[in-house]
Motif scaffolding. Sequence first.
Motif, PDB file in Angstrom:
ATOM      1  N   ARG A  76       0.803  -1.208   0.000  1.00  0.00           N
ATOM      2  CA  ARG A  76       0.000   0.000   0.000  1.00  0.00           C
ATOM      3  C   ARG A  76       0.833   1.254   0.000  1.00  0.00           C
ATOM      4  O   ARG A  76       0.350   2.333  -0.336  1.00  0.00           O
ATOM      5  CB  ARG A  76      -0.917   0.019   1.237  1.00  0.00           C
ATOM      6  CG  ARG A  76      -2.045  -1.036   1.156  1.00  0.00           C
ATOM      7  CD  ARG A  76      -3.074  -0.763   2.229  1.00  0.00           C
ATOM      8  NE  ARG A  76      -2.515  -0.918   3.544  1.00  0.00           N
ATOM      9  CZ  ARG A  76      -2.486  -2.060   4.192  1.00  0.00           C
ATOM     10  NH1 ARG A  76      -2.995  -3.151   3.630  1.00  0.00           N
ATOM     11  NH2 ARG A  76      -1.956  -2.104   5.384  1.00  0.00           N
TER      12      ARG A  76
ATOM     13  N   MET B  33       3.345   1.896  -1.886  1.00  0.00           N
ATOM     14  CA  MET B  33       3.934   2.167  -3.179  1.00  0.00           C
ATOM     15  C   MET B  33       3.194   3.305  -3.856  1.00  0.00           C
ATOM     16  O   MET B  33       1.973   3.304  -3.917  1.00  0.00           O
ATOM     17  CB  MET B  33       3.893   0.907  -4.078  1.00  0.00           C
ATOM     18  CG  MET B  33       4.665  -0.266  -3.509  1.00  0.00           C
ATOM     19  SD  MET B  33       6.423   0.079  -3.526  1.00  0.00           S
ATOM     20  CE  MET B  33       7.030  -1.428  -2.753  1.00  0.00           C
ATOM     21  N   GLU B  34       3.972   4.254  -4.382  1.00  0.00           N
ATOM     22  CA  GLU B  34       3.358   5.391  -5.042  1.00  0.00           C
ATOM     23  C   GLU B  34       3.031   5.097  -6.485  1.00  0.00           C
ATOM     24  O   GLU B  34       2.111   5.694  -7.053  1.00  0.00           O
ATOM     25  CB  GLU B  34       4.308   6.609  -4.975  1.00  0.00           C
ATOM     26  CG  GLU B  34       4.555   7.083  -3.559  1.00  0.00           C
ATOM     27  CD  GLU B  34       5.509   8.253  -3.509  1.00  0.00           C
ATOM     28  OE1 GLU B  34       6.021   8.652  -4.595  1.00  0.00           O
ATOM     29  OE2 GLU B  34       5.757   8.770  -2.398  1.00  0.00           O
ATOM     30  N   SER B  35       3.802   4.176  -7.117  1.00  0.00           N
ATOM     31  CA  SER B  35       3.541   3.869  -8.530  1.00  0.00           C
ATOM     32  C   SER B  35       4.009   2.449  -8.824  1.00  0.00           C
ATOM     33  O   SER B  35       4.707   1.804  -8.023  1.00  0.00           O
ATOM     34  CB  SER B  35       4.272   4.883  -9.432  1.00  0.00           C
ATOM     35  OG  SER B  35       5.685   4.709  -9.266  1.00  0.00           O
ATOM     36  N   TRP B  36       3.580   2.040  -9.980  1.00  0.00           N
ATOM     37  CA  TRP B  36       3.965   0.702 -10.402  1.00  0.00           C
ATOM     38  C   TRP B  36       5.446   0.633 -10.672  1.00  0.00           C
ATOM     39  O   TRP B  36       6.083  -0.373 -10.380  1.00  0.00           O
ATOM     40  CB  TRP B  36       3.165   0.339 -11.677  1.00  0.00           C
ATOM     41  CG  TRP B  36       3.591  -1.007 -12.233  1.00  0.00           C
ATOM     42  CD1 TRP B  36       4.353  -1.241 -13.273  1.00  0.00           C
ATOM     43  CD2 TRP B  36       3.251  -2.258 -11.693  1.00  0.00           C
ATOM     44  NE1 TRP B  36       4.538  -2.573 -13.470  1.00  0.00           N
ATOM     45  CE2 TRP B  36       3.825  -3.236 -12.470  1.00  0.00           C
ATOM     46  CE3 TRP B  36       2.442  -2.655 -10.593  1.00  0.00           C
ATOM     47  CZ2 TRP B  36       3.676  -4.597 -12.242  1.00  0.00           C
ATOM     48  CZ3 TRP B  36       2.307  -4.018 -10.396  1.00  0.00           C
ATOM     49  CH2 TRP B  36       2.944  -4.981 -11.187  1.00  0.00           C
ATOM     50  N   ASP B  37       6.054   1.667 -11.216  1.00  0.00           N
ATOM     51  CA  ASP B  37       7.510   1.656 -11.491  1.00  0.00           C
ATOM     52  C   ASP B  37       8.306   1.506 -10.199  1.00  0.00           C
ATOM     53  O   ASP B  37       9.303   0.764 -10.148  1.00  0.00           O
ATOM     54  CB  ASP B  37       7.922   2.956 -12.186  1.00  0.00           C
ATOM     55  CG  ASP B  37       7.333   3.035 -13.608  1.00  0.00           C
ATOM     56  OD1 ASP B  37       7.070   1.952 -14.158  1.00  0.00           O
ATOM     57  OD2 ASP B  37       7.238   4.162 -14.115  1.00  0.00           O
ATOM     58  N   GLN B  38       7.862   2.209  -9.180  1.00  0.00           N
ATOM     59  CA  GLN B  38       8.572   2.077  -7.893  1.00  0.00           C
ATOM     60  C   GLN B  38       8.464   0.677  -7.363  1.00  0.00           C
ATOM     61  O   GLN B  38       9.433   0.113  -6.850  1.00  0.00           O
ATOM     62  CB  GLN B  38       7.997   3.071  -6.888  1.00  0.00           C
ATOM     63  CG  GLN B  38       8.696   3.021  -5.546  1.00  0.00           C
ATOM     64  CD  GLN B  38       8.101   4.007  -4.540  1.00  0.00           C
ATOM     65  OE1 GLN B  38       7.117   4.724  -4.863  1.00  0.00           O
ATOM     66  NE2 GLN B  38       8.684   4.000  -3.338  1.00  0.00           N
TER      67      GLN B  38
ATOM     68  N   ASP C 142       8.055  -1.986  -9.110  1.00  0.00           N
ATOM     69  CA  ASP C 142       8.904  -2.883  -9.923  1.00  0.00           C
ATOM     70  C   ASP C 142      10.373  -2.757  -9.513  1.00  0.00           C
ATOM     71  O   ASP C 142      11.088  -3.764  -9.445  1.00  0.00           O
ATOM     72  CB  ASP C 142       8.728  -2.509 -11.406  1.00  0.00           C
ATOM     73  CG  ASP C 142       9.476  -3.480 -12.307  1.00  0.00           C
ATOM     74  OD1 ASP C 142       9.203  -4.699 -12.237  1.00  0.00           O
ATOM     75  OD2 ASP C 142      10.394  -3.020 -13.039  1.00  0.00           O
ATOM     76  N   ARG C 143      10.817  -1.527  -9.246  1.00  0.00           N
ATOM     77  CA  ARG C 143      12.223  -1.345  -8.845  1.00  0.00           C
ATOM     78  C   ARG C 143      12.522  -2.029  -7.511  1.00  0.00           C
ATOM     79  O   ARG C 143      13.528  -2.681  -7.326  1.00  0.00           O
ATOM     80  CB  ARG C 143      12.532   0.154  -8.740  1.00  0.00           C
ATOM     81  CG  ARG C 143      12.697   0.823 -10.108  1.00  0.00           C
ATOM     82  CD  ARG C 143      13.346   2.180  -9.965  1.00  0.00           C
ATOM     83  NE  ARG C 143      12.580   3.062  -9.106  1.00  0.00           N
ATOM     84  CZ  ARG C 143      11.599   3.858  -9.518  1.00  0.00           C
ATOM     85  NH1 ARG C 143      11.237   3.889 -10.782  1.00  0.00           N
ATOM     86  NH2 ARG C 143      10.961   4.629  -8.658  1.00  0.00           N
TER      87      ARG C 143
END
Length: 432
Positions: free
Chosen positions: A130, A132-137, A139-140
């Motif tokens: 919850r 996580m600000e974005s999907w890219d973050q 994924d990283r």
Amino acid sequence: MVPMRSIPLRLVLALLICCIVVPAVGAPVVFAKKDLKQQASSTKADVKRLTEQERTLHKDLAGIEDDMDALEKKIAGQEKKLAGLEKEEAAIGEKRDALEARRKETAKELTVLLRKLWPIHVLNKTQRGRAMESWDQADREFTWLAAIYKRVGVKMEDIREQNAALEATMQEQKKAADQARAELAAVNQDKDRLLEHKLDFNRRIAEVRKEKLSKEEELDQVLAAIQKMEYKLRREAERKAEEARQKKEAEEARKAEIARKAEEARKKAEAERLAEKKTAKVEQARAKFTLMPMPSVPPKKAVGGLKGRMPWPVERGNVRIGFKASANPPHRGVGLAVHEGEPVRAVAFGKVVHTDTMRGYGKVVVLVHGEEYYSLYAYLAETKVDLGEEVEAGQEIGTAGYFPELKGPGLYFELRFHQKAINPKAWLASLK
């Protein structure tokens, strides 16, 4: 020293006989000496037997010495092998220490990774994505976490492998240590056995040598007693032989002294006879000259007026033999040392009454000067005047030759008055 109880009873009795009976009685000496010789022969046999036993023992122990040599070589090999095992054990220990250090380093790295991974793991469990600000973050973070988990797995596997290698190394080190201890025990056991062989060898040799030494001391005592007896029997013979030798030497010395004195007396008599014969012949010759008529001498040339002023017969001469009519044989003239070929001159006006050889004087010239004065010149190399010739003072009448008594060139000069020799010292101008 050999204990008294080890000396045979018959040896003691023989020694007592030697000390008590020998000085007075001859027969017991022979019996005691015979008994001692028998004892000496028996003791010599024992010494010989022990010597042979010692040699045999050395031969028998040759095999033991070979075994000892082989055992020493084996011990040397075992010690060399033990040193290799100890070196190998040390190398394994170094290897174990290196593995232990690597394992600790890996565990340290794993601890760092787990400390970083644990907060993230707890956060994911509680928030379940919850935050996580974005999907890219997301994924990283997922990729990063996957890499960390993979690295943690690799480190965990490294630790398991290192633990296994460390365990194997420790087992290898334990095996090497056990083998080294076993080799050390074998070496110590072989050393103990070698030492036991050496001690036994030395003990057996010492026993034989001790017994041999005892017999040799006993033999020395017996031989000393025999020597003492033989000395007493031999001393008188040696004394008589020495007396005879001294008597013989004294007699030979007395005969030699008599012969020496006889030879000296003979030589002295011969010398006196020759001297008397020579003197007689010279006197005969001089007497012959005195019978000749005196020449007519002018007053100015008369010898009587030349006393103290008469010239020397040679210009360069040294007096070596002086006038001494009382000598034996007498010296009726003077001997002069001169240079070889030195001219000899007349000391005054006179007439030649002799110019020829004279036995014992070589070539001689005799001058008569009137008033019954004569001068004689002997040991000439050559003469330069003729018989009957008148000569003047200073005229050369010959040359000096070899003078035997001076062992070199010289001149014998003599003055006479009324057939009696007179001292030239009072007539010549001065002594040189």
